[in-house]
Design a protein around this motif. Sequence first.
Motif, PDB file in Angstrom:
ATOM      1  N   LEU A  18       0.901  -1.234   0.062  1.00 56.36           N
ATOM      2  CA  LEU A  18      -0.275  -0.032  -0.150  1.00 56.36           C
ATOM      3  C   LEU A  18       0.964   1.305   0.156  1.00 56.36           C
ATOM      4  O   LEU A  18       0.426   2.352  -0.589  1.00 56.36           O
ATOM      5  CB  LEU A  18      -1.196  -0.040   1.274  1.00 56.36           C
ATOM      6  CG  LEU A  18      -2.099  -0.740   1.168  1.00 56.36           C
ATOM      7  CD1 LEU A  18      -3.009  -1.230   2.307  1.00 56.36           C
ATOM      8  CD2 LEU A  18      -2.817  -0.710  -0.206  1.00 56.36           C
ATOM      9  N   LEU A  19       2.056   1.074   0.604  1.00 55.18           N
ATOM     10  CA  LEU A  19       2.920   2.340   0.346  1.00 55.18           C
ATOM     11  C   LEU A  19       3.538   2.572  -1.062  1.00 55.18           C
ATOM     12  O   LEU A  19       3.529   3.553  -1.373  1.00 55.18           O
ATOM     13  CB  LEU A  19       4.054   2.086   1.550  1.00 55.18           C
ATOM     14  CG  LEU A  19       5.283   3.133   1.320  1.00 55.18           C
ATOM     15  CD1 LEU A  19       4.598   4.647   1.727  1.00 55.18           C
ATOM     16  CD2 LEU A  19       6.579   3.096   2.337  1.00 55.18           C
ATOM     17  N   VAL A  20       3.552   1.445  -1.607  1.00 63.20           N
ATOM     18  CA  VAL A  20       4.046   1.618  -2.945  1.00 63.20           C
ATOM     19  C   VAL A  20       2.806   2.112  -3.848  1.00 63.20           C
ATOM     20  O   VAL A  20       3.022   2.799  -4.512  1.00 63.20           O
ATOM     21  CB  VAL A  20       4.597   0.302  -3.756  1.00 63.20           C
ATOM     22  CG1 VAL A  20       4.624   0.233  -5.244  1.00 63.20           C
ATOM     23  CG2 VAL A  20       5.824  -0.350  -2.925  1.00 63.20           C
ATOM     24  N   SER A  21       1.678   1.650  -3.603  1.00 60.87           N
ATOM     25  CA  SER A  21       0.315   2.414  -4.236  1.00 60.87           C
ATOM     26  C   SER A  21       0.298   3.636  -4.107  1.00 60.87           C
ATOM     27  O   SER A  21       0.011   4.665  -4.789  1.00 60.87           O
ATOM     28  CB  SER A  21      -0.814   1.551  -3.636  1.00 60.87           C
ATOM     29  OG  SER A  21      -0.760   0.050  -4.125  1.00 60.87           O
ATOM     30  N   ALA A  22       0.633   4.246  -2.775  1.00 60.02           N
ATOM     31  CA  ALA A  22       0.627   5.708  -2.419  1.00 60.02           C
ATOM     32  C   ALA A  22       1.661   6.466  -2.997  1.00 60.02           C
ATOM     33  O   ALA A  22       1.439   7.541  -3.492  1.00 60.02           O
ATOM     34  CB  ALA A  22       0.917   5.799  -0.963  1.00 60.02           C
ATOM     35  N   THR A  23       2.851   5.791  -3.206  1.00 61.43           N
ATOM     36  CA  THR A  23       3.901   6.451  -4.081  1.00 61.43           C
ATOM     37  C   THR A  23       3.711   6.588  -5.470  1.00 61.43           C
ATOM     38  O   THR A  23       3.990   7.622  -6.079  1.00 61.43           O
ATOM     39  CB  THR A  23       5.337   5.385  -3.871  1.00 61.43           C
ATOM     40  OG1 THR A  23       5.620   5.328  -2.576  1.00 61.43           O
ATOM     41  CG2 THR A  23       6.348   6.248  -4.579  1.00 61.43           C
ATOM     42  N   LEU A  24       2.952   5.495  -6.064  1.00 54.02           N
ATOM     43  CA  LEU A  24       2.643   5.764  -7.545  1.00 54.02           C
ATOM     44  C   LEU A  24       1.406   6.808  -7.740  1.00 54.02           C
ATOM     45  O   LEU A  24       1.378   7.512  -8.565  1.00 54.02           O
ATOM     46  CB  LEU A  24       2.117   4.516  -8.102  1.00 54.02           C
ATOM     47  CG  LEU A  24       3.276   3.353  -8.146  1.00 54.02           C
ATOM     48  CD1 LEU A  24       2.620   1.969  -8.415  1.00 54.02           C
ATOM     49  CD2 LEU A  24       4.219   3.951  -9.275  1.00 54.02           C
ATOM     50  N   ALA A  25       0.430   6.966  -6.521  1.00 54.91           N
ATOM     51  CA  ALA A  25      -0.177   7.939  -6.603  1.00 54.91           C
ATOM     52  C   ALA A  25       0.241   9.407  -6.524  1.00 54.91           C
ATOM     53  O   ALA A  25      -0.197  10.245  -7.131  1.00 54.91           O
ATOM     54  CB  ALA A  25      -1.378   7.793  -5.463  1.00 54.91           C
ATOM     55  N   GLU A  26       1.530   9.312  -5.759  1.00 53.36           N
ATOM     56  CA  GLU A  26       2.187  10.696  -5.701  1.00 53.36           C
ATOM     57  C   GLU A  26       2.761  11.189  -7.083  1.00 53.36           C
ATOM     58  O   GLU A  26       2.800  12.116  -7.517  1.00 53.36           O
ATOM     59  CB  GLU A  26       2.927  10.634  -4.462  1.00 53.36           C
ATOM     60  CG  GLU A  26       2.355  10.789  -3.150  1.00 53.36           C
ATOM     61  CD  GLU A  26       1.590  11.990  -2.930  1.00 53.36           C
ATOM     62  OE1 GLU A  26       2.080  13.001  -3.120  1.00 53.36           O
ATOM     63  OE2 GLU A  26       0.321  12.068  -2.602  1.00 53.36           O
ATOM     64  N   VAL A  27       3.354  10.163  -7.908  1.00 55.72           N
ATOM     65  CA  VAL A  27       4.059  10.050  -8.987  1.00 55.72           C
ATOM     66  C   VAL A  27       2.817  10.634  -9.889  1.00 55.72           C
ATOM     67  O   VAL A  27       3.161  11.362 -10.795  1.00 55.72           O
ATOM     68  CB  VAL A  27       4.527   8.657  -9.556  1.00 55.72           C
ATOM     69  CG1 VAL A  27       4.895   8.897 -10.671  1.00 55.72           C
ATOM     70  CG2 VAL A  27       5.850   8.358  -8.749  1.00 55.72           C
ATOM     71  N   ALA A  28       1.601  10.126  -9.882  1.00 55.69           N
ATOM     72  CA  ALA A  28       0.611  10.529 -10.627  1.00 55.69           C
ATOM     73  C   ALA A  28       0.321  12.046 -10.751  1.00 55.69           C
ATOM     74  O   ALA A  28       0.275  12.443 -11.701  1.00 55.69           O
ATOM     75  CB  ALA A  28      -0.611   9.770 -10.412  1.00 55.69           C
TER      76      ALA A  28
END
Length: 266
Positions: A18-28
């Motif tokens: 979920l931290l990776v998912s949150a990171t990708l959301a920030e990247v978005a």
Amino acid sequence: MIFYKTEEEIGYIRQSALLVSATLAEVAKFLKAGITTAEVDRYAETFIRDHGAVPSFKDYHGFPATCCISVNETVVHGIPGDYVLKDGDLVSVDCGALMNGFHGDSAYTFGIGAVAPEVLRLMGDTRRALYEGVEKAVAGNRIGDIGFAVQHYTEISRGYGVVREMVGHGLGRELHEEPQVPNYGRRGNGSTLKEGLVICIEPMINLGTRDIYYLDDGWSVVTRDGKPSAHYEHTVVVRKGKAELLSDFSAIEAAEAANEALCSGY
């Protein structure tokens, strides 16, 4: 050796995923024309470290960055650098995080600005293929059932090229564990899936042929015909009846929608 996870261990993997998912959301939120892939990578690394984790990919077998950032014809393992993103680019960001002794791993493909219609279709079809594979990640099925589902949806039904050399994998205390999870295969073949197995399913689908080669950097994998490639990945735990996603695309999708609304003036 295949390691089956306890519920406590699955909980730790979920936190990392979920931290990776949150990171990708920030990247978005951060992605746009005019910035370099190195800037994107630094942004992702800062976010991961600020949340008490370390990047899984950095220094893994010598890989020099936090994210694999693969643009257009680069399939996977693109090294972030001074490439400046431009309107129409296809950008795959693959990222991992290690926290509490367990890894999370996920990937998502983004379009920068106005992307060609055939590339948008590739993105949508590749993401759909990921979920076709996830549906087969249930106890009692076999590894080949996952690969067949991905291959049938993309290659057989839609004529894309399914990369053979790069595959999904088990995940846990190590970033890459057994078993390998190909994106092609035959139903009923391969090892039997058992509850508690955590795997990464990650279709890598080419607009043209499946043929690839490595660049001289020793990492970047590109399509031989120069056509674009898309890549999506979820961390998944095998369950009875229905697989469980440990990663989550919803925040990424929300960030994309917000960006689109901003660009359209709404």
